[in-house]
Write a protein that holds these residues in place. Structure first.
Motif, PDB file in Angstrom:
ATOM      1  N   SER A   1       0.918   4.051  -3.029  1.00 24.31           N
ATOM      2  CA  SER A   1       0.588   5.557  -2.686  1.00 24.31           C
ATOM      3  C   SER A   1       1.962   6.572  -3.095  1.00 24.31           C
TER       4      SER A   1
ATOM      5  N   SER B   1       0.726  -1.257  -0.013  1.00 24.93           N
ATOM      6  CA  SER B   1       0.009   0.001  -0.152  1.00 24.93           C
ATOM      7  C   SER B   1       0.671   1.383  -0.097  1.00 24.93           C
ATOM      8  N   LEU B   2       1.757   1.417   0.856  1.00 26.08           N
ATOM      9  CA  LEU B   2       2.935   2.490   0.733  1.00 26.08           C
ATOM     10  C   LEU B   2       3.462   2.809  -0.583  1.00 26.08           C
TER      11      LEU B   2
ATOM     12  N   PHE C   1      -3.868   4.257  -0.815  1.00 28.37           N
ATOM     13  CA  PHE C   1      -3.417   3.408   0.393  1.00 28.37           C
ATOM     14  C   PHE C   1      -4.743   2.579   0.612  1.00 28.37           C
TER      15      PHE C   1
END
Length: 294
Positions: free
Chosen positions: A93, A89-90, A221
Motif C-alpha cells: 500500500s 499488505s502495508l 491493501f
C-alpha cells in the motif's frame, strides 16, 4: 397552486414507495451475504461434534466453548501469519501510494514525447491477469535471489514486488483523473513561493487528493491481503505463511474439523471486514471524486 402542491406530494409519495422497494431488495440481498458470516462466527464457538449434529443452534450454555480458538492459536500460528500479511499488505500500500502518486502527477502535469504512449501502457497494464505473468515473475525472483530461500524477509519481498507492480496501473488511473481536476493555479502559487517539484507534490497535491490516495491505499491493501495466487508461489514454509495461505492449507488439511475451520475463518475474515466497514466512505469518495469534471 393547490394542484402544484398535490403533484409535488404525489411525486414524493411515488419516490418514497420506489425507494422502499429498493431498500427491501437490498436488505434481502444483504442478508444472504451476512447470514453465512454469522453462521461461521456462531459455529466457531461450538464443538466440532455439535456442529455436525446441530449447526444452526446458537452457542449458548453448554454449547459455548473457546476450544476452537485455543486450537487455532496453538496449532496454526495465526499471529505469525497476521504479521506476515500485515508486512506484505502495508508495504504494498505504501509503495503504491508513493509510486502511483508521482507517476500520475508527472503524466498529468508534464508534457513530453512519450506521455501518450505511457498513458496507453498504464491502461494496457490493467488487462493482463496475474496468472499470465507468473512464470516470468518467478524467474526474475529466482535470478535476483528472492525465491526459494527459506528466509522470511526475502520471501516476503518476493511477494511484495509483484503485488506493487500489479496494483500500479489501477492506482495511476484513479489518481490521474483526480489530479487532472485540481486547479493548476494552486501549484503555480506554491511554485512562486519557492516550492520545488517534490514540495509541490507532498505539500499541495497529496493533501488535496486524500480521498483518492486513501482509496488506492485501501484497495491495494485488500488485494494484497487476499492475493492467494502470488503468495502460494513464494511462501512455502510455515514461518512464511500469510493468513490467506494458511486458510488455504487449513481447508485441505483440516477440512473435517469444522470448529477449527470456523474459528480460523473468523480470525482471518472478520478483522478485514471491520477495517472495510470503517473505511468504506473513503473508498466511495475516492472512486467518485474526479470522475466528473467541469
Amino acid at each position: 397552486m393547490a394542484a402544484t402542491n398535490y403533484k409535488v406530494k404525489k411525486k414524493h409519495h411515488k419516490f418514497s414507495a420506489g425507494m422502499a422497494g429498493v431498500y427491501a431488495i437490498l436488505t434481502a440481498w444483504a442478508l444472504t451475504t451476512i447470514y453465512p458470516l454469522f453462521w461461521i462466527l456462531m459455529n466457531s464457538f461450538k464443538n466440532k461434534k455439535v456442529i455436525r449434529s446441530d449447526s444452526f443452534s446458537l452457542p449458548m450454555g453448554e454449547l459455548f466453548t473457546f476450544d476452537n480458538y485455543r486450537t487455532a492459536f496453538d496449532r496454526v500460528n495465526i499471529l505469525g501469519a497476521y504479521r506476515n500479511s500485515l508486512v506484505i499488505s502495508l508495504s504494498v500500500s505504501a509503495a503504491v501510494i508513493l509510486l502511483a502518486g508521482l507517476a500520475s502527477y508527472a503524466l498529468v502535469r508534464y508534457d513530453f514525447k512519450l506521455r501518450g504512449l505511457l498513458n496507453s501502457m498504464v491502461v494496457a497494464g490493467m488487462m493482463f491477469p496475474a496468472f499470465a505473468t507468473i512464470i516470468p515473475v518467478i524467474r526474475m525472483m529466482n535470478v535476483i535471489g528472492l525465491a526459494n530461500t527459506n528466509q522470511i524477509p526475502k520471501s516476503l519481498l518476493a511477494v511484495i514486488l509483484p503485488q506493487i507492480a500489479g496494483n500500479l496501473s489501477f492506482a495511476i488511473v484513479v489518481l490521474r483523473g483526480y489530479i487532472a481536476g485540481l486547479p493548476v493555479e494552486l501549484e503555480e502559487a506554491a511554485y512562486m513561493e519557492g516550492c520545488n517539484i517534490f514540495q509541490l507534490f507532498f505539500r499541495v497535491v497529496m493533501p488535496l487528493c486524500k480521498p483518492s490516495f486513501a482509496t488506492i491505499g485501501i484497495f491495494s491493501f485488500l488485494w494484497s491481503y487476499n492475493d492467494l495466487f502470488t503468495q502460494s508461489f513464494f511462501l512455502k514454509t510455515k514461518p512464511e505463511y500469510s493468513v490467506i495461505v494458511l486458510l488455504s492449507l487449513l481447508t485441505s488439511q483440516e477440512g473435517t474439523n469444522h470448529g477449527l475451520m470456523a474459528s480460523s475463518v473468523s480470525l482471518i475474515v472478520f478483522p478485514l471486514l471491520i477495517v472495510y466497514l470503517f473505511l468504506q466512505k473513503y473508498i466511495v469518495k475516492g472512486l467518485t471524486a474526479g470522475a466528473v469534471k467541469g
